[in-house]
Structures are given as C-alpha cells and as structure tokens.
Enzyme design. Structure first.
Site, PDB file in Angstrom:
ATOM      1  N   SER A   8      45.738  37.435  37.769  1.00  0.00           N
ATOM      2  CA  SER A   8      44.538  37.602  36.852  1.00  0.00           C
ATOM      3  C   SER A   8      43.574  36.987  37.179  1.00  0.00           C
ATOM      4  O   SER A   8      43.521  35.543  37.556  1.00  0.00           O
ATOM      5  CB  SER A   8      45.044  36.870  35.477  1.00  0.00           C
ATOM      6  OG  SER A   8      43.645  36.817  34.718  1.00  0.00           O
ATOM      7  N   HIS A  33      44.717  42.059  37.699  1.00  0.00           N
ATOM      8  CA  HIS A  33      44.613  42.031  36.166  1.00  0.00           C
ATOM      9  C   HIS A  33      43.416  41.632  35.821  1.00  0.00           C
ATOM     10  O   HIS A  33      42.917  40.246  36.166  1.00  0.00           O
ATOM     11  CB  HIS A  33      45.916  41.269  35.732  1.00  0.00           C
ATOM     12  CG  HIS A  33      45.964  41.091  33.998  1.00  0.00           C
ATOM     13  ND1 HIS A  33      46.522  42.106  33.485  1.00  0.00           N
ATOM     14  CD2 HIS A  33      45.472  40.172  33.324  1.00  0.00           C
ATOM     15  CE1 HIS A  33      46.377  41.804  32.109  1.00  0.00           C
ATOM     16  NE2 HIS A  33      45.736  40.542  32.119  1.00  0.00           N
ATOM     17  N   ASP A  35      40.856  40.625  32.869  1.00  0.00           N
ATOM     18  CA  ASP A  35      40.929  39.933  31.575  1.00  0.00           C
ATOM     19  C   ASP A  35      39.460  40.093  30.895  1.00  0.00           C
ATOM     20  O   ASP A  35      38.418  38.956  30.994  1.00  0.00           O
ATOM     21  CB  ASP A  35      41.378  38.331  31.381  1.00  0.00           C
ATOM     22  CG  ASP A  35      42.613  38.472  31.479  1.00  0.00           C
ATOM     23  OD1 ASP A  35      43.438  39.163  30.837  1.00  0.00           O
ATOM     24  OD2 ASP A  35      43.640  37.632  32.410  1.00  0.00           O
ATOM     25  N   MET A  37      36.772  39.760  27.687  1.00  0.00           N
ATOM     26  CA  MET A  37      36.892  39.090  26.606  1.00  0.00           C
ATOM     27  C   MET A  37      35.505  38.840  25.879  1.00  0.00           C
ATOM     28  O   MET A  37      34.485  39.049  26.811  1.00  0.00           O
ATOM     29  CB  MET A  37      37.256  37.588  26.890  1.00  0.00           C
ATOM     30  CG  MET A  37      38.689  37.349  27.493  1.00  0.00           C
ATOM     31  SD  MET A  37      39.005  35.529  27.342  1.00  0.00           S
ATOM     32  CE  MET A  37      40.608  35.495  28.412  1.00  0.00           C
ATOM     33  N   HIS A  66      42.683  44.682  30.924  1.00  0.00           N
ATOM     34  CA  HIS A  66      43.106  44.265  29.591  1.00  0.00           C
ATOM     35  C   HIS A  66      41.987  43.638  28.670  1.00  0.00           C
ATOM     36  O   HIS A  66      41.352  42.691  28.884  1.00  0.00           O
ATOM     37  CB  HIS A  66      43.941  42.865  29.818  1.00  0.00           C
ATOM     38  CG  HIS A  66      44.621  42.233  28.574  1.00  0.00           C
ATOM     39  ND1 HIS A  66      44.947  40.746  28.549  1.00  0.00           N
ATOM     40  CD2 HIS A  66      44.664  42.587  27.385  1.00  0.00           C
ATOM     41  CE1 HIS A  66      45.396  40.484  27.420  1.00  0.00           C
ATOM     42  NE2 HIS A  66      45.130  41.273  26.698  1.00  0.00           N
ATOM     43  N   MET A  68      40.312  42.486  25.664  1.00  0.00           N
ATOM     44  CA  MET A  68      40.603  41.532  24.466  1.00  0.00           C
ATOM     45  C   MET A  68      39.409  41.650  23.654  1.00  0.00           C
ATOM     46  O   MET A  68      38.321  40.731  23.698  1.00  0.00           O
ATOM     47  CB  MET A  68      40.930  39.993  25.148  1.00  0.00           C
ATOM     48  CG  MET A  68      42.374  40.025  25.421  1.00  0.00           C
ATOM     49  SD  MET A  68      42.507  38.474  26.478  1.00  0.00           S
ATOM     50  CE  MET A  68      42.026  39.163  28.163  1.00  0.00           C
ATOM     51  N   MET A 142      52.088  39.992  25.038  1.00  0.00           N
ATOM     52  CA  MET A 142      51.330  38.563  25.088  1.00  0.00           C
ATOM     53  C   MET A 142      52.484  37.333  24.793  1.00  0.00           C
ATOM     54  O   MET A 142      53.270  37.548  23.949  1.00  0.00           O
ATOM     55  CB  MET A 142      50.135  38.485  24.182  1.00  0.00           C
ATOM     56  CG  MET A 142      48.929  39.115  24.372  1.00  0.00           C
ATOM     57  SD  MET A 142      48.365  39.196  26.006  1.00  0.00           S
ATOM     58  CE  MET A 142      47.693  37.577  26.302  1.00  0.00           C
ATOM     59  N   GLY A 147      42.907  34.342  25.258  1.00  0.00           N
ATOM     60  CA  GLY A 147      41.487  33.653  25.134  1.00  0.00           C
ATOM     61  C   GLY A 147      41.511  32.794  26.355  1.00  0.00           C
ATOM     62  O   GLY A 147      40.254  32.654  26.878  1.00  0.00           O
ATOM     63  N   GLY A 150      46.137  29.275  31.809  1.00  0.00           N
ATOM     64  CA  GLY A 150      46.617  27.997  31.774  1.00  0.00           C
ATOM     65  C   GLY A 150      47.539  27.226  30.441  1.00  0.00           C
ATOM     66  O   GLY A 150      47.951  26.252  30.381  1.00  0.00           O
ATOM     67  N   ASP A 181      52.258  38.668  29.628  1.00  0.00           N
ATOM     68  CA  ASP A 181      50.858  37.994  30.191  1.00  0.00           C
ATOM     69  C   ASP A 181      50.871  36.798  29.346  1.00  0.00           C
ATOM     70  O   ASP A 181      50.705  36.562  27.945  1.00  0.00           O
ATOM     71  CB  ASP A 181      49.709  38.973  29.687  1.00  0.00           C
ATOM     72  CG  ASP A 181      48.373  38.265  30.151  1.00  0.00           C
ATOM     73  OD1 ASP A 181      48.485  37.294  30.842  1.00  0.00           O
ATOM     74  OD2 ASP A 181      47.397  39.129  29.790  1.00  0.00           O
ATOM     75  N   GLY A 182      50.812  35.767  30.223  1.00  0.00           N
ATOM     76  CA  GLY A 182      50.433  34.261  29.761  1.00  0.00           C
ATOM     77  C   GLY A 182      51.614  33.109  29.718  1.00  0.00           C
ATOM     78  O   GLY A 182      52.889  33.409  29.506  1.00  0.00           O
ATOM     79  N   GLY A 203      48.057  34.159  36.144  1.00  0.00           N
ATOM     80  CA  GLY A 203      46.852  33.527  36.649  1.00  0.00           C
ATOM     81  C   GLY A 203      46.827  32.179  37.279  1.00  0.00           C
ATOM     82  O   GLY A 203      46.775  32.194  38.505  1.00  0.00           O
ATOM     83  N   SER A 204      46.994  31.178  36.265  1.00  0.00           N
ATOM     84  CA  SER A 204      46.950  29.715  37.108  1.00  0.00           C
ATOM     85  C   SER A 204      48.015  29.487  37.987  1.00  0.00           C
ATOM     86  O   SER A 204      47.718  29.009  39.264  1.00  0.00           O
ATOM     87  CB  SER A 204      46.891  28.695  36.000  1.00  0.00           C
ATOM     88  OG  SER A 204      47.823  29.004  34.930  1.00  0.00           O
TER      89      SER A 204
HETATM   90  C1  DX5 Z   1      44.890  35.247  28.223  1.00  0.00           C
HETATM   91  C2  DX5 Z   1      44.729  36.425  29.449  1.00  0.00           C
HETATM   92  C3  DX5 Z   1      45.676  36.048  30.808  1.00  0.00           C
HETATM   93  C4  DX5 Z   1      45.639  34.814  31.382  1.00  0.00           C
HETATM   94  C5  DX5 Z   1      47.075  34.456  32.004  1.00  0.00           C
HETATM   95  O1  DX5 Z   1      44.065  35.441  27.526  1.00  0.00           O
HETATM   96  O2  DX5 Z   1      45.189  37.295  28.911  1.00  0.00           O
HETATM   97  O3  DX5 Z   1      45.854  37.234  31.478  1.00  0.00           O
HETATM   98  O4  DX5 Z   1      44.819  34.963  32.357  1.00  0.00           O
HETATM   99  O5  DX5 Z   1      46.763  33.203  32.522  1.00  0.00           O
HETATM  100  P1  DX5 Z   1      48.012  32.211  33.003  1.00  0.00           P
HETATM  101  O6  DX5 Z   1      48.783  32.894  33.901  1.00  0.00           O
HETATM  102  O7  DX5 Z   1      47.052  30.970  33.459  1.00  0.00           O
HETATM  103  O8  DX5 Z   1      48.587  31.918  31.496  1.00  0.00           O
HETATM  104 ZN    ZN Z   2      45.402  39.122  30.399  1.00  0.00          ZN
END
Ligand code: DX5
Ligand code: ZN
Length: 221
Positions: A8, A33, A35, A37, A66, A68, A142, A147, A150, A181-182, A203-204
């Site tokens: 992500s 990916h 994100d 928002m 994605h 949101m 999810m 949002g 990490g 995801d997450g 992501g992280s």
């Molecule tokens: C959260 C996002 C995720 C996020 C995941 O709202 O949809 O895609 O970037 O990050 P990690 O892998 O760090 O939980």
């Molecule tokens: Zn996402």
C-alpha cells in the site's frame, strides 16, 4: 491459488511517490494498492484520481484502488480514466445511500472495462456482500478499521476470510481473488493465507522494512 502481494502506497513518502513505485517494481510487488480517503468516510484525506494518473506510466503492475469514500459512484469515472485496473468500494458507504447502490456502483465500474470489488469493514458480516459476489472480481476483507496504516490485525478477519472463500467455492468461483487489508505481518500472514486470502495488502510491513524485496518474498512464500 496464486498469492499476490499488494504493498500500500499509503505508507510511502508522498513527496517521493515516483521513486516508491519504481522501488516496488524492482522489489517484486504483484499489485500496487492505492488507498483513497476522503476525510468523511474516514478521517484522513489521501489522494484522488490524479495520483493514479501520475503513477500509471511508472509501472505495469495492476493498480488496485481502494476507495474509502462516501458516494463512490461520483469518483469512478476519474479512477477508471486514470488507469485503475481494479476499483473496490465499501459496502458501508454504499448501503447508507440505498440497498441497490453497491450493485449499481460495481456495474458502473465494469462499464469502464475495469475490474471491481466490494469491501467490508471488520464489524460488517461478509454475508452482507454475498449478494454481489456474482459481480465481483475480488472481495476485500478489512482486518483493521480503515483510515490509518500501521494498526494491529483484528483476528476476527480470519473468520470472515473463511466465510468468503467457502462462499466463493460454493458458487463455483473457488479461484476468486480474496484480499485482506490491515495489520499484515510476516508473523500472521500464514494464518491469513490458510483462512483463504490470496491478495495480501501490506503497508508498513513493506515500507518499514530495510529490504523490501526480501520482505515481499517472505510474505509470499
Ligand atoms: C487502511 C488501509 C490499508 C493500510 C494498510 O485504511 O486501507 O491499506 O495502508 O496498512 P498496514 O499494512 O500498515 O496495516
Ligand atoms: Zn487499503
């Protein structure tokens, strides 16, 4: 089932996005990916279709957007024209508008020749999106509340993944992409795959790693 790792870009340094995309290409990512928002469906604001348009020429990897956001129908055109390969929309954002809005949005995405998917939050039973599985190229479960990157993985997502995979098999779509995801880490990815996920957002875990290629390979193995 082919396992695909989808880093992500939420966890990238936005001032160096081009570099981040090139690093992901080189590190063996399968999907990127994105994100999106809107500051309303979720608190933060990230980026819109313009970002997707700008990163499109930098990679041949599929861009997984994605959304949101509230009222996702209003943004489909921009992401489709920007070069998204797949666009996913939240059940929760759609259902508060009308019971048919999710299906209509998925149909709208497909009308652009783009793949589509439905997303459920950790506290929405995946059964709610069973009625649109027929339209979905992918479903997204999810494993954190959307949002922020990490956050910690919410283990009830494993049950949701199992239910989603079982239902896909039951409808003769056993090879359907099921994304998680997450909060994915090298420590929990085994359980996540065993539960039925094959598209793994990270992501992280990827961006904080000293060796992105090794981390992506480890998540995939
Ligand atoms: C959260 C996002 C995720 C996020 C995941 O709202 O949809 O895609 O970037 O990050 P990690 O892998 O760090 O939980
Ligand atoms: Zn996402």
């Amino acid at each position: 089932m082919q396992i695909k790792i989808a880093p992500s870009i939420l966890s990238a340094d936005f001032s160096k996005m081009g570099e981040a995309i090139k690093n992901l290409n080189a590190a063996g990512a399968d999907v990127i990916h994105c994100d999106v928002m809107d500051g309303s469906f979720v608190e933060p604001i990230t980026f819109g279709g313009q970002m997707v348009k700008n990163i499109r020429p930098l990679t041949n990897l599929p861009l997984d957007c994605h959304l949101m956001i509230e009222h996702p129908k209003t943004q489909i055109k921009f992401f489709a024209e920007a070069g998204a390969d797949i666009i996913t929309v939240h059940y929760e954002a759609c259902n508060k508008i009308s019971p048919t809005y999710l299906r209509e949005t998925l149909e709208l995405i497909k009308s652009y020749g783009v793949k589509c998917g439905a997303v459920v939050n950790p506290d929405t039973d995946v059964e709610k999106i069973f009625p649109v599985f027929d339209l979905c190229d992918m479903v997204l479960i999810m494993s954190v509340f959307p949002g922020y990157g990490g956050q910690k993985f919410i283990p009830t997502a494993l049950e949701q993944l199992k239910k989603a995979r079982e239902y896909a098999v039951k409808m003769g779509r056993g090879d359907m992409d099921i994304e998680v995801d997450g909060g994915v880490t090298e420590a929990n990815v085994g359980d996540i795959k065993a539960a039925g996920a094959n598209v793994i957002v990270a992501g992280s875990t990827v961006f904080k790693s000293a060796d992105m290629a090794a981390t992506i390979a480890a998540l995939k193995a």
